[in-house]
Design a protein around this motif. Structure first.
Motif, PDB file in Angstrom:
ATOM      1  N   MET A   1      35.662  -6.374  -8.846  1.00  0.00           N
ATOM      2  CA  MET A   1      34.573  -7.038  -9.581  1.00  0.00           C
ATOM      3  C   MET A   1      33.769  -8.046  -8.662  1.00  0.00           C
ATOM      4  SD  MET A   1      35.902  -7.767 -13.394  1.00  0.00           S
ATOM      5  CE  MET A   1      37.549  -8.264 -12.849  1.00  0.00           C
ATOM      6  N   PHE A   2      32.657  -7.929  -8.537  1.00  0.00           N
ATOM      7  CA  PHE A   2      31.757  -8.772  -7.652  1.00  0.00           C
ATOM      8  C   PHE A   2      32.109  -8.742  -6.250  1.00  0.00           C
ATOM      9  CE2 PHE A   2      31.647 -10.664 -11.862  1.00  0.00           C
ATOM     10  CZ  PHE A   2      30.164 -10.849 -12.029  1.00  0.00           C
ATOM     11  N   SER A   3      32.588  -7.273  -5.873  1.00  0.00           N
ATOM     12  CA  SER A   3      32.904  -7.187  -4.510  1.00  0.00           C
ATOM     13  C   SER A   3      31.571  -7.123  -3.792  1.00  0.00           C
ATOM     14  CB  SER A   3      33.335  -5.912  -4.407  1.00  0.00           C
ATOM     15  OG  SER A   3      33.763  -5.517  -2.927  1.00  0.00           O
ATOM     16  N   LEU A   4      31.523  -7.350  -2.603  1.00  0.00           N
ATOM     17  CA  LEU A   4      30.315  -7.273  -1.603  1.00  0.00           C
ATOM     18  C   LEU A   4      30.570  -6.254  -0.510  1.00  0.00           C
ATOM     19  CD1 LEU A   4      28.521 -10.806  -1.667  1.00  0.00           C
ATOM     20  CD2 LEU A   4      28.138  -8.903  -3.318  1.00  0.00           C
ATOM     21  N   ALA A   5      31.769  -5.757  -0.507  1.00  0.00           N
ATOM     22  CA  ALA A   5      32.394  -4.880   0.460  1.00  0.00           C
ATOM     23  C   ALA A   5      31.206  -3.765   0.697  1.00  0.00           C
ATOM     24  CB  ALA A   5      33.532  -4.142   0.228  1.00  0.00           C
ATOM     25  N   GLY A   6      31.019  -3.732   2.082  1.00  0.00           N
ATOM     26  CA  GLY A   6      29.944  -2.722   2.661  1.00  0.00           C
ATOM     27  C   GLY A   6      28.776  -3.104   2.693  1.00  0.00           C
ATOM     28  N   LYS A   7      28.393  -4.569   2.415  1.00  0.00           N
ATOM     29  CA  LYS A   7      27.042  -5.018   2.136  1.00  0.00           C
ATOM     30  C   LYS A   7      26.725  -5.714   3.499  1.00  0.00           C
ATOM     31  CE  LYS A   7      26.533  -4.302  -2.472  1.00  0.00           C
ATOM     32  NZ  LYS A   7      25.779  -3.246  -2.988  1.00  0.00           N
ATOM     33  N   THR A   8      25.455  -5.753   3.869  1.00  0.00           N
ATOM     34  CA  THR A   8      24.911  -6.765   4.831  1.00  0.00           C
ATOM     35  C   THR A   8      23.927  -7.508   4.093  1.00  0.00           C
ATOM     36  OG1 THR A   8      25.142  -4.838   6.617  1.00  0.00           O
ATOM     37  CG2 THR A   8      23.711  -6.800   6.979  1.00  0.00           C
ATOM     38  N   ALA A   9      24.165  -8.826   4.451  1.00  0.00           N
ATOM     39  CA  ALA A   9      23.588  -9.940   3.702  1.00  0.00           C
ATOM     40  C   ALA A   9      23.110 -10.879   4.742  1.00  0.00           C
ATOM     41  CB  ALA A   9      24.447 -10.747   2.776  1.00  0.00           C
ATOM     42  N   ILE A  10      21.791 -11.676   4.397  1.00  0.00           N
ATOM     43  CA  ILE A  10      21.253 -12.533   5.233  1.00  0.00           C
ATOM     44  C   ILE A  10      21.129 -13.668   4.385  1.00  0.00           C
ATOM     45  CG2 ILE A  10      18.982 -13.460   6.236  1.00  0.00           C
ATOM     46  CD1 ILE A  10      18.180 -10.489   6.752  1.00  0.00           C
ATOM     47  N   VAL A  11      21.455 -14.926   5.193  1.00  0.00           N
ATOM     48  CA  VAL A  11      21.754 -16.171   4.391  1.00  0.00           C
ATOM     49  C   VAL A  11      20.531 -16.984   5.158  1.00  0.00           C
ATOM     50  CG1 VAL A  11      22.665 -18.239   3.169  1.00  0.00           C
ATOM     51  CG2 VAL A  11      23.845 -15.853   3.125  1.00  0.00           C
ATOM     52  N   THR A  12      19.622 -17.512   4.807  1.00  0.00           N
ATOM     53  CA  THR A  12      18.815 -18.465   5.619  1.00  0.00           C
ATOM     54  C   THR A  12      19.137 -19.858   5.282  1.00  0.00           C
ATOM     55  OG1 THR A  12      17.024 -18.842   4.069  1.00  0.00           O
ATOM     56  CG2 THR A  12      16.808 -17.085   5.679  1.00  0.00           C
ATOM     57  N   GLY A  13      19.241 -20.760   6.290  1.00  0.00           N
ATOM     58  CA  GLY A  13      19.731 -22.084   5.954  1.00  0.00           C
ATOM     59  C   GLY A  13      21.087 -22.094   5.926  1.00  0.00           C
ATOM     60  N   ALA A  14      21.910 -21.250   6.715  1.00  0.00           N
ATOM     61  CA  ALA A  14      23.311 -20.873   6.437  1.00  0.00           C
ATOM     62  C   ALA A  14      24.316 -21.818   7.332  1.00  0.00           C
ATOM     63  CB  ALA A  14      23.672 -19.555   6.852  1.00  0.00           C
ATOM     64  N   LYS A  32      29.134  -8.566   5.332  1.00  0.00           N
ATOM     65  CA  LYS A  32      28.718  -8.626   6.771  1.00  0.00           C
ATOM     66  C   LYS A  32      27.577  -9.683   6.594  1.00  0.00           C
ATOM     67  CE  LYS A  32      27.567  -5.458   9.352  1.00  0.00           C
ATOM     68  NZ  LYS A  32      27.392  -4.260  10.196  1.00  0.00           N
ATOM     69  N   VAL A  33      27.681 -11.003   7.129  1.00  0.00           N
ATOM     70  CA  VAL A  33      26.819 -12.071   6.837  1.00  0.00           C
ATOM     71  C   VAL A  33      25.807 -12.440   8.229  1.00  0.00           C
ATOM     72  CG1 VAL A  33      26.197 -14.095   5.963  1.00  0.00           C
ATOM     73  CG2 VAL A  33      28.361 -12.781   5.054  1.00  0.00           C
ATOM     74  N   VAL A  34      24.637 -12.363   8.081  1.00  0.00           N
ATOM     75  CA  VAL A  34      23.767 -12.795   9.006  1.00  0.00           C
ATOM     76  C   VAL A  34      23.388 -14.245   8.778  1.00  0.00           C
ATOM     77  CG1 VAL A  34      21.514 -12.871  10.412  1.00  0.00           C
ATOM     78  CG2 VAL A  34      22.917 -10.593   9.857  1.00  0.00           C
ATOM     79  N   LEU A  35      23.982 -15.210   9.537  1.00  0.00           N
ATOM     80  CA  LEU A  35      23.411 -16.612   9.404  1.00  0.00           C
ATOM     81  C   LEU A  35      22.238 -17.018  10.021  1.00  0.00           C
ATOM     82  CD1 LEU A  35      26.907 -16.208   9.786  1.00  0.00           C
ATOM     83  CD2 LEU A  35      26.665 -18.582   8.571  1.00  0.00           C
ATOM     84  N   ALA A  36      21.038 -17.227   9.152  1.00  0.00           N
ATOM     85  CA  ALA A  36      19.862 -17.447  10.033  1.00  0.00           C
ATOM     86  C   ALA A  36      19.488 -19.105   9.625  1.00  0.00           C
ATOM     87  CB  ALA A  36      18.824 -16.786   9.401  1.00  0.00           C
ATOM     88  N   ASP A  37      19.309 -19.855  10.822  1.00  0.00           N
ATOM     89  CA  ASP A  37      18.860 -21.128  10.458  1.00  0.00           C
ATOM     90  C   ASP A  37      18.137 -21.680  11.739  1.00  0.00           C
ATOM     91  OD1 ASP A  37      20.489 -23.606   8.554  1.00  0.00           O
ATOM     92  OD2 ASP A  37      19.553 -24.336  10.326  1.00  0.00           O
ATOM     93  N   LEU A  38      17.565 -22.921  11.663  1.00  0.00           N
ATOM     94  CA  LEU A  38      16.807 -23.638  12.864  1.00  0.00           C
ATOM     95  C   LEU A  38      17.762 -23.833  13.745  1.00  0.00           C
ATOM     96  CD1 LEU A  38      14.633 -26.314  11.516  1.00  0.00           C
ATOM     97  CD2 LEU A  38      13.720 -24.267  12.755  1.00  0.00           C
ATOM     98  N   ARG A  39      19.205 -24.094  13.188  1.00  0.00           N
ATOM     99  CA  ARG A  39      20.267 -24.472  14.197  1.00  0.00           C
ATOM    100  C   ARG A  39      21.165 -23.458  14.170  1.00  0.00           C
ATOM    101  NH1 ARG A  39      23.150 -28.934  11.304  1.00  0.00           N
ATOM    102  NH2 ARG A  39      21.890 -28.333   9.411  1.00  0.00           N
ATOM    103  N   GLU A  40      21.708 -23.047  15.636  1.00  0.00           N
ATOM    104  CA  GLU A  40      22.668 -21.685  15.654  1.00  0.00           C
ATOM    105  C   GLU A  40      24.094 -22.144  14.913  1.00  0.00           C
ATOM    106  OE1 GLU A  40      23.450 -20.559  19.598  1.00  0.00           O
ATOM    107  OE2 GLU A  40      24.051 -18.536  18.855  1.00  0.00           O
ATOM    108  N   ALA A  41      24.348 -21.498  13.794  1.00  0.00           N
ATOM    109  CA  ALA A  41      25.894 -21.632  13.200  1.00  0.00           C
ATOM    110  C   ALA A  41      26.887 -20.953  13.580  1.00  0.00           C
ATOM    111  CB  ALA A  41      25.522 -21.215  11.664  1.00  0.00           C
ATOM    112  N   LYS A  42      26.836 -21.157  15.085  1.00  0.00           N
ATOM    113  CA  LYS A  42      27.918 -20.261  15.853  1.00  0.00           C
ATOM    114  C   LYS A  42      29.395 -20.332  15.302  1.00  0.00           C
ATOM    115  CE  LYS A  42      27.277 -19.646  20.662  1.00  0.00           C
ATOM    116  NZ  LYS A  42      26.917 -20.431  22.070  1.00  0.00           N
ATOM    117  N   VAL A  80      19.175 -13.982   0.944  1.00  0.00           N
ATOM    118  CA  VAL A  80      19.291 -15.164   0.147  1.00  0.00           C
ATOM    119  C   VAL A  80      18.104 -16.309   1.164  1.00  0.00           C
ATOM    120  CG1 VAL A  80      20.563 -17.146  -0.787  1.00  0.00           C
ATOM    121  CG2 VAL A  80      21.575 -15.073  -0.448  1.00  0.00           C
ATOM    122  N   ASN A  81      16.919 -16.415   0.258  1.00  0.00           N
ATOM    123  CA  ASN A  81      15.976 -17.423   0.916  1.00  0.00           C
ATOM    124  C   ASN A  81      16.495 -18.808   0.460  1.00  0.00           C
ATOM    125  OD1 ASN A  81      14.134 -15.631   2.313  1.00  0.00           O
ATOM    126  ND2 ASN A  81      13.655 -14.758   0.008  1.00  0.00           N
TER     127      ASN A  81
END
Ligand SMILES: NC(=O)c1ccc[n+]([C@@H]2O[C@H](COP(=O)([O-])OP(=O)(O)OC[C@H]3O[C@@H](n4cnc5c(N)ncnc54)[C@H](O)[C@@H]3O)[C@@H](O)[C@H]2O)c1
Length: 259
Positions: A1-14, A32-42, A80-81
């Motif tokens: 239930m509510f699994s996101l397995a196998g999904k690729t997601a972008i989150v901005t402002g992460a 698998k999450v891509v964390l997009a931001d003005l600052r690198e969320a290393k 996710v915008n």
């Protein structure tokens, strides 16, 4: 239930607040999450085995490149915008057009570039979640630029839901009241926070993890019949006047009568 397995997601402002909480929650649910931001969320990216990308959401070419890269390979399932700013503090009569522009550029155009490019690169059956605000639905003094920019996100959400429905892509937005994040770490908002606590039936302000949970709910395939919605998460503020607020107003009025 509510699994996101196998999904690729972008989150901005992460790199902070609601975005960081969402990125963590998505990873815990298997995405698998891509964390997009003005600052690198290393560091956060390392912690959740995601990928940090520096991206200014107000720059259309940068958003397109970021979404294109994220979609390459396994494809893109969730966007996710969330990136946003709040330039507030003046009533309409004193507000310069540049203040509206600043809010619109990041909040509304940023979400627009995200939806526009997700429509090009996202897999059918994907999910887009935009982070609007309760300020999109309820007026608040000295919030004009922010409110207009967030109301634009609600309109964007509904239009995109209609246009992308045929591809099974769902588009929803969330409308939080005040959330405990670094966005509110300024002395100017102390009075506002006190007011929101009194005006909230649940008696406190929202937590970033609670917004992340709602975003997760909307991102999951379990919710595949929900689209075009602006979901309010506000501890009941929008429902009406709670006892603490009515009590505070009556006490102030009575004190005024005494003097
Ligand atoms: N905190 C609240 O009270 C509240 C309430 C309702 C809605 N929201 C919305 O929630 C979203 C997240 O805010 P938060 O409270 O987590 O704030 P935050 O300040 O903790 O995080 C915002 C993140 O967005 C990033 N960002 C700002 N401008 C950007 C740009 N041009 N490109 C890429 N990234 C950018 C920042 O670097 C930061 O990491 C925003 O859209 C905000 O408007 C916040």
């Amino acid at each position: 239930m509510f699994s996101l397995a196998g999904k690729t997601a972008i989150v901005t402002g992460a790199a902070s607040g609601i975005g960081a909480a969402t990125a963590k929650r998505f990873a815990a649910a298997g995405a698998k999450v891509v964390l997009a931001d003005l600052r690198e969320a290393k560091e956060l990216a390392q912690e959740i085995d995601g990928r940090a990308v520096v991206c200014d959401v107000a720059d259309e070419a940068a958003v397109e490149a970021m979404i294109h890269d994220a979609a390459e390979g396994d494809g893109l399932d969730i966007l996710v915008n969330n990136a946003g700013i709040g330039v507030v503090g003046q009533e309409i009569a004193e507000t310069a057009a540049s203040s509206l522009d600043a809010n619109l550029r990041v909040n509304t155009y940023g979400a627009f570039y995200g939806v526009k490019n997700a429509a090009r690169y996202m897999r059918n059956g994907g999910a887009i979640i935009n982070v609007a605000s309760l300020a999109a639905l309820v007026g608040f003094p000295a919030y004009i630029g922010y409110s207009v920019s967030k109301a634009g996100i609600v309109a964007l959400t509904r239009t995109a839901a209609i246009e992308l429905g045929a591809r099974g892509i769902r588009v929803n937005c969330i409308c939080p009241s005040t959330v405990d994040t670094p966005m509110n770490d300024t002395p100017d908002v102390a009075a506002e926070l006190a007011f929101v606590r009194i005006a909230t039936p649940l008696g406190r302000i929202c937590d970033a993890d609670e917004c992340a949970a709602l975003i997760h709910f909307l991102a999951a395939d379990d919710c595949r019949f929900i689209t075009g919605q602006a979901l309010v998460i506000d501890g009941g503020v929008h429902a009406g006047f709670c006892e603490t607020l009515v009590g505070a107003v009556i006490s102030a009025a009575m004190a005024g009568n005494d003097t």
